[in-house]
Design a protein around this motif. Structure first.
Motif, PDB file in Angstrom:
ATOM      1  N   UNK B 107       1.365  35.257   3.102  1.00  0.00           N
ATOM      2  CA  UNK B 107       0.338  35.021   2.469  1.00  0.00           C
ATOM      3  C   UNK B 107       0.479  33.878   1.535  1.00  0.00           C
ATOM      4  N   UNK B 108       1.621  34.353   0.277  1.00  0.00           N
ATOM      5  CA  UNK B 108       2.092  32.930  -1.014  1.00  0.00           C
ATOM      6  C   UNK B 108       2.909  31.889  -0.092  1.00  0.00           C
ATOM      7  N   UNK B 109       3.346  32.366   0.842  1.00  0.00           N
ATOM      8  CA  UNK B 109       4.343  31.154   1.571  1.00  0.00           C
ATOM      9  C   UNK B 109       3.206  29.859   2.412  1.00  0.00           C
ATOM     10  N   UNK B 110       2.695  31.092   3.589  1.00  0.00           N
ATOM     11  CA  UNK B 110       1.380  29.878   3.900  1.00  0.00           C
ATOM     12  C   UNK B 110       0.650  29.224   3.406  1.00  0.00           C
ATOM     13  N   UNK B 111       0.067  29.630   1.937  1.00  0.00           N
ATOM     14  CA  UNK B 111      -0.524  29.458   1.222  1.00  0.00           C
ATOM     15  C   UNK B 111       0.211  27.860   0.385  1.00  0.00           C
ATOM     16  N   UNK B 112       1.631  28.198   0.280  1.00  0.00           N
ATOM     17  CA  UNK B 112       2.195  26.552  -0.161  1.00  0.00           C
ATOM     18  C   UNK B 112       2.135  25.961   0.769  1.00  0.00           C
ATOM     19  N   UNK B 113       2.395  26.442   1.925  1.00  0.00           N
ATOM     20  CA  UNK B 113       2.330  25.135   3.190  1.00  0.00           C
ATOM     21  C   UNK B 113       1.487  24.027   3.057  1.00  0.00           C
ATOM     22  N   UNK B 114       0.099  25.607   3.239  1.00  0.00           N
ATOM     23  CA  UNK B 114      -0.845  24.839   3.226  1.00  0.00           C
ATOM     24  C   UNK B 114      -1.218  23.252   2.827  1.00  0.00           C
ATOM     25  N   UNK B 115      -1.181  23.613   1.262  1.00  0.00           N
ATOM     26  CA  UNK B 115      -1.494  22.788   0.171  1.00  0.00           C
ATOM     27  C   UNK B 115      -0.121  21.859   0.284  1.00  0.00           C
ATOM     28  N   UNK B 116       0.746  21.911   0.822  1.00  0.00           N
ATOM     29  CA  UNK B 116       1.683  21.263   0.493  1.00  0.00           C
ATOM     30  C   UNK B 116       2.463  21.235  -0.240  1.00  0.00           C
ATOM     31  N   UNK B 117       2.866  22.083  -0.873  1.00  0.00           N
ATOM     32  CA  UNK B 117       3.846  22.003  -2.107  1.00  0.00           C
ATOM     33  C   UNK B 117       5.116  22.137  -1.128  1.00  0.00           C
TER      34      UNK B 117
END
Lengths: 506, 506
Positions: B107-117
């Motif tokens: 979840x954290x990984x996909x959130x960071x990807x989607x936020x372009x982090x």
């Protein structure tokens, strides 16, 4: 397509052309595709990035080093043609699929890396695939040779060439400043190149720079080393194995250092300076690059085998890296500590002992018997200090420099033990973080001096270490970190309390 | 550190801040490190790139989307502070070390990807590690759910929702234009979203766009689908599973599509539109994403299992993808071919047959017995054409459009067989390259019409295919490529000559 040149001085680490999205659509190219840019008789291949607003349709932005190759005037027209990926991308794919790469494939790959023909995405895939799938010894030999062949090499007129390398990861490891003068004083040629810190508190080049120049070209390096017998130079200015510097920039953000790449990185730089005899220090312990003895032995085995294939006689010393070497961490503090030993100080014992053992091995590799005894004689007689001064002078420093002359951080604060007990552990990485927060390695005077080692008895209120900084703001930041990280843990005398059985009587 | 804002409209695919090298040295940050930029009460984290000339010390360049988050005026001061990597980089490292990721980590990984982090280097390491080490079904379910949760979702008021997806890789696969109206005409709700071509000659969205709008927001898509029963929209404008679009931009240059990511990519977009019943077409054969039956079965098994865990009933059809589906390749040519079948044409047989089989399965999933017979009845009776016209009208196109009205490339050239024999093979990827050189998918009229399929008898001088283009220059480029690539190989009647034994007499 003909596009007008516009310059953007930003180094993305790749040769990059910025195109307007409508021109991309027209040419059928996407972000990360490649285009060829032609100007008069010059051609350069660049990786495509896109914009909707920075350029107008019909313009092309030349980023970083792209324009140096072809040099059109601002506003001049360039011919732009879509082109394919370099073959090397297929070889990275092969490594992703765990296949062995041929000599030719590795040569092509390293050439493309050194010419910056690969994108950050492709380089990251290479490093990741290498981390996961590795290389066998044949591939590693080819990788090393290719890295040598794509850079500068130095040939010395007198030989044999002795060299020394520390795999790194342990803070306070200033022994190079002592080993080089001892070995050179024994009459052996030791042209030592070192790196600057990337994530550590101080690289050897950062420390030497406190009192001498470190940036020489190949010719000057050769001259100094041959005249004085030793040099302590920064390797980064010499263009030895330039592919390595490009790969390191991708390893760093991922926090990885693939085994084969580490081997090739060390050995290529030694091969490039023509090393005949090489001693490798492998600091082993928690928080270093080599946490276990098993891993240390694997590295030693591979360095020796790789050396054999490259015509370099390698010996390895696995050293204790579980806590800092000596007491000082940070460029000026480490310089002070090393020079004080050359001046006659017998402490810190860990620095003296490590220095003499490593120097002794090098002397024996050079045919000098009873190496450690001879190294000790050279150090204690002042011959090492004399040679050190010759080296400093040749490198443009003040040969009469004394350890106490070296300026250290004006701002300092002690960190005290909160309770009595024994020092249970020292965390290398956390100490480095604090030294960096204090300004190391950029602020030369910043760093730490630690007073206790693992197993030392500690009284509550006693100083564990002092933080030095060149400015007050950074000192405060570093002190803030000490509270958060607690890098030196004092364990009480009672480590755990085991309650006995209580019987209740009713 | 306080730095002055300067804007650079260039989207590097990450949130990027450009800093002068001297400011980097001062702050102890390197290329690829992160800094926090603060302006009034807004904060954004950006990845560091460096310059020596584009900025002066004391300035910070805000690239791409960085500035939207905090919006300072040009020249205003920003507070800049070094900061650590997102936790997700550790999870990528775990996958590099072949460890299972927890639900929370994914979840954290996909959130960071989607936020372009994450940086391009980090994303590439993720894709590479996933390609090599894969994910188990539990991780893949979590990955899919996380990709749904970080994007838009659409909920239909009437149900159940039927959906269809083709894994892709086979040229000429225009069956969606036929399946959607047949299924909708049978009374089932099929809100189909499709992609545009990345490396193919035409995505379904590119084809539909020849005669109708494809770019709708979620509200409009819902309205059309519920009113008409079907829609053929571009999925890219809907922000369904935005992490996927970011990952695809890294998969593309590496030419990989990791198994788990492909599964999650398809299923997340179907889950996001609330699909209850899903048919997946898996074209299998040389030059597709799925070259072998073994691999096709693995995909089918995993799609079905993944669907089960997500509450979607999935069926899969492995179809023949070793050569193009039908004759036409390219947006307008494919639109023409598909509409001509709706108008009553019985050819190309491969398109008609594939359409009826797939539509039949979907009808049976919807409880309609004898699916293929019913699909054929809907097609042959003109009900499918009628439904197609309703959909075109709802999507803002001309409902009275006839296949022959569709404009195709004004410039064309036949490619003739050099010798007689049988067509031995058709190379999908080479045909696509030629169609793209002719202008597909951007030039709607560009593409190919092929006249021979594998096994067809060919006479020397007979046309094998015609190349269409919207401009003469691109036609010439495409024709140049046909000579180099020879995508359709005619084998002579004698495949090999086996000389007998000759006896010499002396």
């Amino acid at each position: 397509m003909k596009l007008k040149a516009k310059y953007i001085d930003m180094d993305t680490g790749e040769i990059t052309a910025l195109l307007h999205v409508s021109d991309c659509l027209e040419m059928g190219v996407h972000e990360q595709d490649r285009i060829k840019l032609k100007h008069e008789n010059e051609t350069v291949t660049a990786i495509v990035h896109t914009t909707e607003r920075y350029l107008k349709p019909g313009e092309v932005g030349l980023l970083g080093k792209a324009f140096q190759f072809i040099g059109p005037e601002l506003g001049e027209s360039l011919e732009v043609v879509p082109t394919g990926k370099p073959e090397s991308v297929e070889f990275i794919r092969k490594k992703m699929d765990d296949l062995e790469l041929s000599t030719q494939e590795i040569n092509t790959l390293v050439t493309d890396i050194s010419l910056r023909n690969l994108s950050q995405v492709e380089l990251s895939a290479y490093v990741t695939a290498l981390h996961i799938n590795g290389m066998n010894i044949r591939e590693t030999v080819d990788l090393t040779k290719a890295m040598v062949d794509t850079g500068e090499t130095i040939e010395f007129d007198r030989g044999p060439v002795f060299d020394f390398h520390s795999v790194g990861g342990v803070p306070g490891n200033k022994v190079t400043l002592l080993v080089v003068p001892i070995v050179a004083a024994a009459g052996l040629l030791i042209p030592k190149t070192s790196s600057r810190a990337i994530s550590s508190a101080a690289g050897t080049a950062d420390i030497v720079e406190v009192f001498a120049n470190v940036n020489f070209d190949a010719k000057k390096l050769k001259k100094i080393a041959e005249e004085v017998g030793g040099i302590m130079a920064w390797g980064g200015g010499l263009n030895l194995a330039p592919a390595d510097d490009i790969i390191i920039k991708v390893e760093y953000p991922l926090g990885v250092d693939p085994h084969a790449q580490l081997l090739a990185s060390v050995m290529s730089k030694k091969k490039a300076v023509g090393a005949d005899h090489l001693l490798i220090d492998i600091p082993m312990g928690q928080g270093t690059k080599v946490p276990t003895m098993e891993m240390a032995k694997q590295y030693a085995h591979d360095f020796i085998e790789l050396g054999d294939k490259l015509g370099i006689r390698v010996e390895c010393a696995v050293t204790y890296g579980g806590q800092p070497v000596g007491r000082a961490i940070g460029p000026a503090l480490e310089a002070r500590e090393a020079i004080s030993i050359l001046e006659g100080s017998k402490t810190p014992n860990s620095v003296v002992e490590k220095t003499l053992t490593l120097s002794g091995i090098l002397l024996e590799m050079g045919g000098i018997i009873r190496g450690v005894d001879n190294a000790r004689e050279i150090l204690e007689s002042g011959k090492a200090l004399q040679k050190f001064r010759e080296i400093v002078k040749a490198q443009g420093g003040n040969p009469d420099l004394k350890s106490e002359d070296i300026a250290i951080g004006k701002f300092k604060a002690d960190v005290l033990a909160k309770k009595s007990g024994y020092l249970g552990s020292i965390m290398n990485k956390q100490l480095v973080q604090i030294a960096r927060a204090a300004g190391s390695p950029k602020d030369k005077g910043a760093g730490l001096v630690i007073y206790k080692k693992v197993g030392s008895k500690v009284d509550a209120g006693e100083p564990l270490y002092t933080v030095y900084a060149d400015n007050e703001n950074k000192l405060n930041q570093a002190i803030g970190l000490t509270r958060k990280l607690e890098p030196m843990a004092v364990a009480g005398m009672v480590l755990a309390r085991m309650p006995g059985i209580t019987r209740y009587q009713s």
